[in-house]
Design an enzyme around this catalytic site. Sequence first.
Site, PDB file in Angstrom:
ATOM      1  N   LYS A   1      16.743   5.984 -81.266  1.00 59.38           N
ATOM      2  CA  LYS A   1      17.790   6.377 -80.302  1.00 59.38           C
ATOM      3  C   LYS A   1      19.183   6.187 -80.885  1.00 59.38           C
ATOM      4  CE  LYS A   1      16.931   3.303 -77.056  1.00 59.38           C
ATOM      5  NZ  LYS A   1      15.822   2.530 -77.642  1.00 59.38           N
TER       6      LYS A   1
ATOM      7  N   ARG B   1      17.791   1.028 -68.275  1.00 54.88           N
ATOM      8  CA  ARG B   1      16.466   0.601 -68.727  1.00 54.88           C
ATOM      9  C   ARG B   1      15.594   0.169 -67.562  1.00 54.88           C
ATOM     10  NH1 ARG B   1      18.157  -1.317 -74.409  1.00 54.88           N
ATOM     11  NH2 ARG B   1      16.268  -2.038 -75.387  1.00 54.88           N
TER      12      ARG B   1
ATOM     13  N   ARG C   1      13.420  -3.497 -90.468  1.00 59.04           N
ATOM     14  CA  ARG C   1      14.843  -3.261 -90.212  1.00 59.04           C
ATOM     15  C   ARG C   1      15.640  -4.510 -90.587  1.00 59.04           C
ATOM     16  NH1 ARG C   1      16.860  -1.055 -84.388  1.00 59.04           N
ATOM     17  NH2 ARG C   1      16.358  -3.108 -83.580  1.00 59.04           N
TER      18      ARG C   1
ATOM     19  N   ARG D   1      16.766  -9.329 -87.170  1.00 61.05           N
ATOM     20  CA  ARG D   1      17.057  -9.779 -85.809  1.00 61.05           C
ATOM     21  C   ARG D   1      15.881 -10.560 -85.249  1.00 61.05           C
ATOM     22  NH1 ARG D   1      18.907  -4.534 -82.550  1.00 61.05           N
ATOM     23  NH2 ARG D   1      17.592  -5.541 -81.015  1.00 61.05           N
TER      24      ARG D   1
ATOM     25  N   ARG E   1       8.684  -6.326 -76.242  1.00 60.83           N
ATOM     26  CA  ARG E   1       9.711  -5.317 -75.906  1.00 60.83           C
ATOM     27  C   ARG E   1       9.041  -3.982 -75.558  1.00 60.83           C
ATOM     28  NH1 ARG E   1      13.320  -5.513 -81.061  1.00 60.83           N
ATOM     29  NH2 ARG E   1      14.660  -4.009 -80.005  1.00 60.83           N
TER      30      ARG E   1
HETATM   31  P1  AMP Z   1      18.347  -3.054 -78.098  1.00 62.51           P
HETATM   32  O1  AMP Z   1      19.212  -3.376 -79.253  1.00 62.51           O
HETATM   33  O2  AMP Z   1      18.776  -1.851 -77.328  1.00 62.51           O
HETATM   34  O3  AMP Z   1      16.870  -3.022 -78.459  1.00 62.51           O
HETATM   35  O4  AMP Z   1      18.513  -4.281 -77.066  1.00 62.51           O
HETATM   36  C1  AMP Z   1      18.216  -5.597 -77.452  1.00 62.51           C
HETATM   37  C2  AMP Z   1      17.972  -6.453 -76.221  1.00 62.51           C
HETATM   38  O5  AMP Z   1      19.153  -6.469 -75.394  1.00 62.51           O
HETATM   39  C3  AMP Z   1      16.875  -5.944 -75.299  1.00 62.51           C
HETATM   40  O6  AMP Z   1      15.589  -6.337 -75.722  1.00 62.51           O
HETATM   41  C4  AMP Z   1      17.279  -6.602 -73.980  1.00 62.51           C
HETATM   42  O7  AMP Z   1      16.968  -7.983 -73.989  1.00 62.51           O
HETATM   43  C5  AMP Z   1      18.803  -6.480 -74.035  1.00 62.51           C
HETATM   44  N1  AMP Z   1      19.271  -5.220 -73.405  1.00 62.51           N
HETATM   45  C6  AMP Z   1      19.892  -4.169 -74.016  1.00 62.51           C
HETATM   46  N2  AMP Z   1      20.170  -3.194 -73.132  1.00 62.51           N
HETATM   47  C7  AMP Z   1      19.701  -3.639 -71.930  1.00 62.51           C
HETATM   48  C8  AMP Z   1      19.666  -3.084 -70.629  1.00 62.51           C
HETATM   49  N3  AMP Z   1      20.149  -1.852 -70.359  1.00 62.51           N
HETATM   50  N4  AMP Z   1      19.101  -3.834 -69.631  1.00 62.51           N
HETATM   51  C9  AMP Z   1      18.609  -5.057 -69.870  1.00 62.51           C
HETATM   52  N5  AMP Z   1      18.595  -5.634 -71.083  1.00 62.51           N
HETATM   53  C10 AMP Z   1      19.135  -4.937 -72.107  1.00 62.51           C
END
Ligand code: AMP
Length: 217
Positions: free
Chosen positions: A17, A92, A131, A164, A175
């Site tokens: 994405k 989300r 990654r 990470r 996740r």
């Molecule tokens: P990402 O980098 O988008 O995979 O996000 C990393 C982490 O941030 C996710 O696993 C969630 O814990 C948190 N996170 C990011 N965006 C959201 C969202 N829209 N709602 C809730 N948690 C989020």
Amino acid sequence: MRRPLRIIMLGPPGSGKGTRAHIISELYGIPVITTGDMLREAVAKGTEYGKTAGGYMSRGELVPDEIVNGVVGERLGRSDLENGFILDGFPRSTPQAEFLDDFLEEHGLKLDYVIHVTLEDEAIVKRLSNRRSCPNCGEVYHLVSKPPKKEGVCDRCGSELILRGDDRPEVIRNRLAVYREKTQPLLDRYMKKGLIKEVPGDYSMDRLSEQLKRMLG
Ligand code: AMP
């Protein structure tokens, strides 16, 4: 001048994405709003909501809707979005999608596309565990397909690259489960509105721009 474009990127973690969001951003001059980056920044700065968010993030769970909606609402209220925006990682959950619908309606705005990026779970686990991310400038590498010039060091800013915490295989599985339960149902919502565009998550970089330009016009 072209009309504003308002886009949501929807898909499992690691599906690509973010890469697609940044290509669209460069093609059309629209900012990307990445909730994961915004939350990680709050955690690093140790702000009040960063302290709460950090625990959820390290377990691969969603940060509570009130926190995320607050952060996104504040960002969407700023003045640099006249050409539109690309939401990467938001909404989300159903309450987040409802929050966004209300926000857009109140401001007389509408969504143009929801880009659904698809990739098999096995490919996702492989991709995310390879990654490496720069904690300083946010640049993302892949040990096989996009390695840094010097091992372990960011090409852009020279900082040390990290895996990470939530890109470890056991957290990735969680996740993915959270994605299926909380985020996947949004596909139906946007399908009914006729907004979904499907794109595969495994196209090579050079095919991506062409594919996205053809799709968005
Ligand atoms: P990402 O980098 O988008 O995979 O996000 C990393 C982490 O941030 C996710 O696993 C969630 O814990 C948190 N996170 C990011 N965006 C959201 C969202 N829209 N709602 C809730 N948690 C989020």
